[in-house]
Scaffold this motif. Structure first.
Motif, short mmCIF file in Angstrom:
data_model
loop_
_atom_site.label_atom_id
_atom_site.label_comp_id
_atom_site.label_asym_id
_atom_site.label_seq_id
_atom_site.Cartn_x
_atom_site.Cartn_y
_atom_site.Cartn_z
N GLY A 361 20.96 55.73 30.96
CA GLY A 361 20.51 55.03 32.26
C GLY A 361 20.86 53.55 32.22
N ARG A 362 21.43 52.84 31.30
CA ARG A 362 21.49 51.60 31.15
C ARG A 362 22.96 51.01 31.55
N PRO A 363 23.01 49.89 32.59
CA PRO A 363 24.41 49.35 32.72
C PRO A 363 25.22 48.97 31.68
N GLU A 364 26.40 49.17 31.91
CA GLU A 364 27.48 48.97 30.96
C GLU A 364 28.61 48.41 31.98
N LEU A 365 29.63 47.56 31.25
CA LEU A 365 30.51 46.78 31.97
C LEU A 365 31.84 46.85 30.99
N PHE A 366 33.04 47.01 31.43
CA PHE A 366 34.23 47.07 30.82
C PHE A 366 35.14 46.39 31.69
N ALA A 367 35.84 45.33 31.24
CA ALA A 367 36.87 44.30 31.93
C ALA A 367 38.22 44.41 31.40
N GLY A 382 16.73 43.92 27.64
CA GLY A 382 17.32 44.31 28.90
C GLY A 382 18.51 43.41 29.53
N GLU A 383 18.90 42.72 28.55
CA GLU A 383 20.16 41.54 28.72
C GLU A 383 21.49 42.59 28.60
N LEU A 384 22.37 42.00 29.37
CA LEU A 384 23.76 42.75 29.18
C LEU A 384 24.62 41.57 28.36
N ARG A 385 25.08 41.98 27.28
CA ARG A 385 25.64 41.31 26.31
C ARG A 385 26.98 41.84 26.02
N PRO A 386 27.93 40.83 25.52
CA PRO A 386 29.46 41.17 25.23
C PRO A 386 29.03 41.92 23.76
N THR A 387 30.42 42.70 23.50
CA THR A 387 30.28 43.33 22.24
C THR A 387 31.66 42.85 21.55
N PRO A 388 31.82 41.87 21.04
CA PRO A 388 33.21 41.25 20.66
C PRO A 388 33.96 42.14 19.85
N ARG A 389 33.21 42.90 18.90
CA ARG A 389 33.76 43.69 17.95
C ARG A 389 34.19 45.13 18.18
N GLU A 390 33.92 45.49 19.62
CA GLU A 390 34.37 46.81 20.30
C GLU A 390 35.29 46.68 21.39
N ARG A 391 36.35 45.61 21.15
CA ARG A 391 37.19 45.27 22.02
C ARG A 391 38.38 46.64 21.91
N MET A 392 38.50 47.45 22.86
CA MET A 392 39.56 48.37 22.91
C MET A 392 41.03 48.04 22.96
N PRO A 393 41.69 48.96 22.34
CA PRO A 393 43.18 48.47 22.35
C PRO A 393 43.95 48.52 23.58
N LEU A 394 43.39 48.97 24.58
CA LEU A 394 44.15 49.30 25.74
C LEU A 394 44.34 47.92 26.51
N VAL A 395 45.68 47.41 27.03
CA VAL A 395 46.04 46.23 27.49
C VAL A 395 46.39 46.84 28.91
N ALA A 396 45.44 46.69 29.90
CA ALA A 396 45.48 47.07 31.10
C ALA A 396 46.70 46.48 32.14
N ALA A 397 47.40 47.24 32.69
CA ALA A 397 48.71 46.44 33.40
C ALA A 397 48.06 45.71 34.65
N PRO A 398 48.43 44.57 34.66
CA PRO A 398 47.99 43.86 36.12
C PRO A 398 47.99 44.61 37.18
N GLY A 399 46.99 44.57 38.23
CA GLY A 399 46.99 45.24 39.44
C GLY A 399 46.43 46.67 39.22
N THR A 400 45.95 47.06 38.17
CA THR A 400 45.53 48.28 38.10
C THR A 400 43.92 48.25 37.67
N ALA A 401 43.04 49.21 38.09
CA ALA A 401 41.49 49.16 37.65
C ALA A 401 41.28 50.10 36.80
N LEU A 402 40.33 49.93 35.88
CA LEU A 402 39.64 50.71 34.79
C LEU A 402 38.75 51.74 35.55
N ALA A 403 38.67 52.92 35.16
CA ALA A 403 37.50 53.97 35.17
C ALA A 403 36.85 54.12 34.08
#
Length: 536
Positions: A361-367, A382-403
């Motif tokens: 039940g904790r918020p997560e954000l992916f960009a 309770g603070e939302l913090r980045p996880t720089p070491r967990e960057r996913m290899p997906l390079v999303a195409a511009p104009g498309t949204a993640l799910a």
């Protein structure tokens, strides 16, 4: 009918090429391309040649209500295709005056489109200085046309006209308009176009951004099959985007964007928020959440497309890409008030954020970013913090949204279209990444639900052919394979899905006339079999 309202002939290919060719390939679908700053004769001839492919064109001239002439070209033997030019003989102003809005209003009345595709009202900056402000190489006539269209659509809807679906496009690279270049186009406001929620009494409700407002359809009885007619909610003047999230008690949070011209010139874009407390009932008051940059006309107009999630305490959290191409957030307090905007960091972030709750039940954000998918998660404080070491290899195409989907204990699966091969990938936070098909639209809808007693993940997207495609597989077992079924249903928008009061999958989209199109799982058959499509 589909209307392409553009500035220059080159925009038809440089900014909306893939969408235009898909519409032209659809049988019996009227398509009109109108250029308001028609440019040189050679540019017109080039566009006619590219669209007509050496076909003969018939030409006639019409007069618009403001006295301007409209040169209409139609393909001989195919009256469904029209290419039109108006040439005022002078540059279009950056801030559209009333005559330009009136001309666009007349064109809407002339063509009576259900969908209008146009350019970017707020092009992206490529540089910044304190002395000169933002540098935007995009041709200023592009934004003038888009702004005039948004104003004309809002006025027409307020006057009782049928609401029009508007889609804005921006080139993937700067386009000055002087030398049209064939570069990929991207959706200006990527993400879902239709949303489905289920209320506490079991009624499904569909939402869509139409006519500068929000349209709503509600099941008359839980489980359907009948729906109410389309209802336009009372809203401020909104941009063609909508994000939806549901609280544990069933309240539905609606988030959109409002563009407000400033007296000193330029404009600012605000994040707008409202809540529906009960299915089919009036929506609460729309309130402005402002934006991370205040009312500045330069930085304030580049607010990104919002993502929203509601935590177990009923507090909404809104995330946007900011002017510096990082991420900013604003969160609701338990008493309903809102904390100030805060900068979450990040770099080279693109639009198309995905926000969700993890299995605790904790918020997560992916960009999405040019360097892979960035992740923020809530720590023990309770603070939302980045996880720089967990960057996913997906390079999303511009104009498309993640799910994204909470797919297992402590694990989240993120879905997105990779810019390098245009494939749809499932990337898990534990490191697994698997291609699950070819990406076709501007995003994918994902839902976890039982199918024949098995825990399955269902994916929906707009296929490359422009119809709704559905695929399913056992959750987290991408290696088992995924087969996409093209349902034949309309795919003019990215589809949505939900489970109805009887546990059946319901898929919704918008048809070419802006009506809600729905297909429901046939519970009498094994597997995931959809019944026929109906419209509401």
């Amino acid at each position: 009918p589909v209307l392409y309202l553009l500035a220059h002939p080159g925009d038809a290919l440089a900014a909306t090429g893939s969408e235009l060719h898909r519409d032209l390939a659809a049988p019996d679908r009227p398509v009109a391309v109108v250029c308001l700053a028609a440019g040189e004769r050679t540019d017109r001839d080039r566009l006619l040649h590219r669209l007509g492919r050496d076909a003969a064109w018939h030409h006639r001239t019409e007069e618009l209500p403001d006295g301007e002439s409209l040169d209409v070209h139609s393909v001989a033997g195919d009256p469904c295709i029209e290419v039109c030019f108006t040439d005022p003989g002078r540059p279009l102003p950056a801030d559209p005056p009333e005559p330009l809005v009136d001309r666009v209003t007349a064109l809407l009345a002339r063509f009576a489109p259900a969908t209008v595709r146009t350019l970017d009202p707020d092009p992206e900056h490529t540089g910044w200085s304190e002395e000169h402000g933002a540098v935007r190489p995009d041709h200023p006539e592009h934004s003038a046309v888009a702004q005039a269209l948004l104003e004309a659509v809002h006025r027409a809807t307020a006057d009782g006209a049928a609401p029009v679906a508007v889609e804005c496009f921006r080139p993937a690279a700067p386009c000055t308009g002087a030398h049209p270049v064939r570069i990929p186009a991207v959706v200006r406001y990527p993400g879902r176009r239709v949303w489905l929620t289920r209320g506490p009494q079991g009624h499904l409700t569909a939402y869509a951004a139409l006519g500068g407002a929000v349209a709503r359809w509600t099941e008359r009885t839980p489980g359907g099959p009948d729906w109410s007619g389309r209802e336009l909610l009372r809203t401020p003047r909104l941009l063609p985007f909508l994000a939806v999230a549901q609280a544990p008690v069933g309240w539905v949070h609606l988030v959109s964007l409002r563009r407000t011209p400033l007296p000193s010139g330029g404009a600012t874009v605000e994040v707008m928020h409202a809540v529906q407390y009960q299915s089919g009932r009036p929506v609460g008051e729309w309130r402005s959440l402002g934006n991370p940059h205040g009312t500045g006309h330069d930085k304030g107009r580049e607010v990104g497309v919002p993502a929203v999630v509601v935590d177990p305490d009923g507090c909404a959290h809104v995330y946007v890409r900011n002017f510096g191409r990082g991420v900013s957030a604003r969160s609701q307090r338990p008493d309903g008030s809102w904390a100030p905007w805060r900068d979450l960091g990040g770099s080279e972030v693109q639009d198309g954020l995905a926000a969700l709750l993890d299995d605790r039940g904790r918020p997560e954000l992916f960009a999405p970013s040019t360097e892979g998918v960035l992740r923020w998660h809530r720590d023990d404080a309770g603070e939302l913090r980045p996880t720089p070491r967990e960057r996913m290899p997906l390079v999303a195409a511009p104009g498309t949204a993640l799910a994204a989907l909470a797919s297992g204990p402590g694990r989240i699966t993120v879905y997105g279209c990779d810019a390098r091969d245009r494939m749809l990938y499932a990337c898990r936070t534990d490191g697994a990444a698997t291609a699950v098909g070819t990406a076709g639209g501007a995003g994918v809808c994902v839902l976890r639900t039982p199918v024949d007693g098995y825990d399955c993940t269902v994916l929906l997207q707009r296929s490359a052919e422009g119809v709704t495609a559905v695929g399913a597989y056992p959750t987290e077992q991408e290696h088992a394979g995924l087969w996409w079924e093209r349902t034949g249903g309309p795919g003019t928008r990215e589809p949505a899905a939900a489970v109805d009061a009887f546990g059946r999958l319901v898929v919704a989209s918008l048809d070419p006339d802006g009506r809600l199109a729905v297909a429901r799982q046939d519970g009498a058959l094994p597997g995931l079999v959809l019944g026929g499509w109906t419209t509401a």
